[in-house]
Design an enzyme around this catalytic site. Sequence first.
Site, PDB file in Angstrom:
ATOM      1  N   GLU A 194      -0.181  -9.641  -0.826  1.00 55.28           N
ATOM      2  CA  GLU A 194      -1.591 -10.042  -0.688  1.00 55.28           C
ATOM      3  C   GLU A 194      -2.259 -10.160  -2.054  1.00 55.28           C
ATOM      4  OE1 GLU A 194      -2.300  -6.811   2.262  1.00 55.28           O
ATOM      5  OE2 GLU A 194      -3.303  -8.411   3.358  1.00 55.28           O
ATOM      6  N   ALA A 225       0.846  -1.193   0.000  1.00 58.95           N
ATOM      7  CA  ALA A 225       0.000   0.000   0.000  1.00 58.95           C
ATOM      8  C   ALA A 225       0.881   1.242   0.000  1.00 58.95           C
ATOM      9  CB  ALA A 225      -0.891  -0.005   1.237  1.00 58.95           C
TER      10      ALA A 225
HETATM   11  N1  CO8 Z   1       4.389   3.419  -0.397  1.00 59.61           N
HETATM   12  C1  CO8 Z   1       4.764   4.577  -0.968  1.00 59.61           C
HETATM   13  N2  CO8 Z   1       5.957   4.784  -1.583  1.00 59.61           N
HETATM   14  C2  CO8 Z   1       6.804   3.735  -1.610  1.00 59.61           C
HETATM   15  C3  CO8 Z   1       6.498   2.499  -1.041  1.00 59.61           C
HETATM   16  C4  CO8 Z   1       5.212   2.339  -0.417  1.00 59.61           C
HETATM   17  N3  CO8 Z   1       4.790   1.181   0.099  1.00 59.61           N
HETATM   18  N4  CO8 Z   1       7.548   1.668  -1.211  1.00 59.61           N
HETATM   19  C5  CO8 Z   1       8.474   2.372  -1.880  1.00 59.61           C
HETATM   20  N5  CO8 Z   1       8.035   3.617  -2.122  1.00 59.61           N
HETATM   21  C6  CO8 Z   1       8.747   4.712  -2.821  1.00 59.61           C
HETATM   22  C7  CO8 Z   1       9.764   5.366  -1.933  1.00 59.61           C
HETATM   23  O1  CO8 Z   1       9.163   6.325  -1.086  1.00 59.61           O
HETATM   24  C8  CO8 Z   1      10.694   5.955  -2.969  1.00 59.61           C
HETATM   25  O2  CO8 Z   1      10.114   7.125  -3.488  1.00 59.61           O
HETATM   26  P1  CO8 Z   1      10.999   8.489  -3.606  1.00 59.61           P
HETATM   27  O3  CO8 Z   1      12.075   8.131  -4.596  1.00 59.61           O
HETATM   28  O4  CO8 Z   1      10.008   9.478  -4.121  1.00 59.61           O
HETATM   29  O5  CO8 Z   1      11.506   8.768  -2.241  1.00 59.61           O
HETATM   30  C9  CO8 Z   1      10.684   4.924  -4.079  1.00 59.61           C
HETATM   31  O6  CO8 Z   1       9.482   4.166  -3.897  1.00 59.61           O
HETATM   32  C10 CO8 Z   1      11.850   3.954  -4.013  1.00 59.61           C
HETATM   33  O7  CO8 Z   1      11.880   3.405  -2.725  1.00 59.61           O
HETATM   34  P2  CO8 Z   1      13.163   3.550  -1.740  1.00 59.61           P
HETATM   35  O8  CO8 Z   1      13.945   4.763  -2.057  1.00 59.61           O
HETATM   36  O9  CO8 Z   1      12.673   3.377  -0.342  1.00 59.61           O
HETATM   37  O10 CO8 Z   1      13.995   2.274  -2.226  1.00 59.61           O
HETATM   38  P3  CO8 Z   1      14.926   1.343  -1.326  1.00 59.61           P
HETATM   39  O11 CO8 Z   1      15.632   0.446  -2.250  1.00 59.61           O
HETATM   40  O12 CO8 Z   1      15.743   2.157  -0.383  1.00 59.61           O
HETATM   41  O13 CO8 Z   1      13.891   0.487  -0.448  1.00 59.61           O
HETATM   42  C11 CO8 Z   1      11.913  -0.816  -0.002  1.00 59.61           C
HETATM   43  C12 CO8 Z   1      12.921  -0.337  -1.071  1.00 59.61           C
HETATM   44  C13 CO8 Z   1      12.605  -1.738   0.988  1.00 59.61           C
HETATM   45  C14 CO8 Z   1      10.807  -1.563  -0.726  1.00 59.61           C
HETATM   46  C15 CO8 Z   1      11.359   0.409   0.750  1.00 59.61           C
HETATM   47  O14 CO8 Z   1      10.903   1.346  -0.211  1.00 59.61           O
HETATM   48  C16 CO8 Z   1      10.229   0.105   1.667  1.00 59.61           C
HETATM   49  O15 CO8 Z   1      10.441  -0.377   2.772  1.00 59.61           O
HETATM   50  N6  CO8 Z   1       8.984   0.373   1.228  1.00 59.61           N
HETATM   51  C17 CO8 Z   1       7.811   0.168   2.060  1.00 59.61           C
HETATM   52  C18 CO8 Z   1       7.430  -1.279   2.036  1.00 59.61           C
HETATM   53  C19 CO8 Z   1       6.259  -1.533   2.964  1.00 59.61           C
HETATM   54  O16 CO8 Z   1       6.319  -1.325   4.158  1.00 59.61           O
HETATM   55  N7  CO8 Z   1       5.155  -2.019   2.368  1.00 59.61           N
HETATM   56  C20 CO8 Z   1       3.959  -2.363   3.131  1.00 59.61           C
HETATM   57  C21 CO8 Z   1       3.008  -1.227   3.088  1.00 59.61           C
HETATM   58  S1  CO8 Z   1       1.645  -1.556   4.191  1.00 59.61           S
HETATM   59  C22 CO8 Z   1       0.604  -2.542   3.293  1.00 59.61           C
HETATM   60  O17 CO8 Z   1       0.865  -2.868   2.178  1.00 59.61           O
HETATM   61  C23 CO8 Z   1      -0.701  -2.966   3.920  1.00 59.61           C
HETATM   62  C24 CO8 Z   1      -1.254  -1.943   4.825  1.00 59.61           C
HETATM   63  C25 CO8 Z   1      -2.501  -1.391   4.254  1.00 59.61           C
HETATM   64  C26 CO8 Z   1      -2.971  -0.229   5.075  1.00 59.61           C
HETATM   65  C27 CO8 Z   1      -3.856   0.685   4.238  1.00 59.61           C
HETATM   66  C28 CO8 Z   1      -4.310   1.861   5.101  1.00 59.61           C
HETATM   67  C29 CO8 Z   1      -4.860   2.993   4.237  1.00 59.61           C
END
Ligand code: CO8
Length: 267
Positions: A120, A73
């Site tokens: 998911e 998400a």
């Molecule tokens: N949401 C929004 N933006 C994201 C997400 C995300 N889930 N994942 C990555 N991005 C974006 C980053 O913000 C970044 O954008 P920008 O360049 O503008 O800063 C770009 O994608 C690249 O990501 P990173 O720079 O972070 O890349 P890394 O190689 O350093 O890291 C990761 C990659 C490990 C995937 C890292 O981005 C990360 O941890 N992302 C989040 C993953 C996560 O926690 N996903 C679970 C989300 S929760 C969910 O899915 C269920 C909950 C539903 C709740 C709904 C309520 C409304």
Amino acid sequence: MTPMADGTLGRAVLIERVNRVGWITLNRPGQINAINSSLRREALMALDQLDSDSGIGVIAIRGAGERGFCAGADIKAQSDATCLTALRDELTPGWIEALDRVNKPLIAAIHGYCLGGGLELSMACDIRVAAPDALFGLPETGLGLIPGGGGTQRLPRLVGLGRALDLLLSGDRIDAAEAHRIGLVSRLSASVGTLIDEVQSLAERIDSKPAAACAYAKEAARDGLDLSLSAGLKLEKDLFVLLMSTTDRREAAAAFKEKRLPAFSGR
Ligand code: CO8
């Protein structure tokens, strides 16, 4: 494979038709295809469109860009959640459950990050194929949440309760080889570069079989999970009997006897 891009729904999701395979591409590569409201809405439209298209036999889902299938998400788009009813309205209700209503075989082609809602989404598909670089995880507890797109229910059904609780509680990521070992994915592609071709050819093999047989196999296996064994066996028998009367079933038997390839008509 040369994709024949024949339309975009919006910007967050793309549709391509390659022979009789309908590809849905999650298309927010700059955010690793994180799921926002546009992506949810467009993915639902794409599923509807392809499931009702008689020219499509199998649907496959992939993520755009090199970083991954889907990082879950969109955390940045999530509202502050002080108002729970507003938060509830913000989410398209049960959008991943829409995959359960798709009659055609659904395949997830997974590379790179496959996290949270992305995992998911893939678990609601019938088959998951992973590239060697794929990484899987459910990081929700670390965000003060639990999976809300079926993760707590589908993961134990796929890999067993112990392994599911390990992933749910630890939030640890596992790689493609481990995901394959525990049955989270059923196939690994030879390389990242061959993933899409391998899924395309798997989809075409599935599509070469009588569509009703594939649809009933899927229905019996999926619906059977919610039934007692005896009710599931009865469902299987009923569907089996229905297939006995099809032209394609007769054609398959005739082709075997005559030592030729069957020519299925979809009837
Ligand atoms: N949401 C929004 N933006 C994201 C997400 C995300 N889930 N994942 C990555 N991005 C974006 C980053 O913000 C970044 O954008 P920008 O360049 O503008 O800063 C770009 O994608 C690249 O990501 P990173 O720079 O972070 O890349 P890394 O190689 O350093 O890291 C990761 C990659 C490990 C995937 C890292 O981005 C990360 O941890 N992302 C989040 C993953 C996560 O926690 N996903 C679970 C989300 S929760 C969910 O899915 C269920 C909950 C539903 C709740 C709904 C309520 C409304």
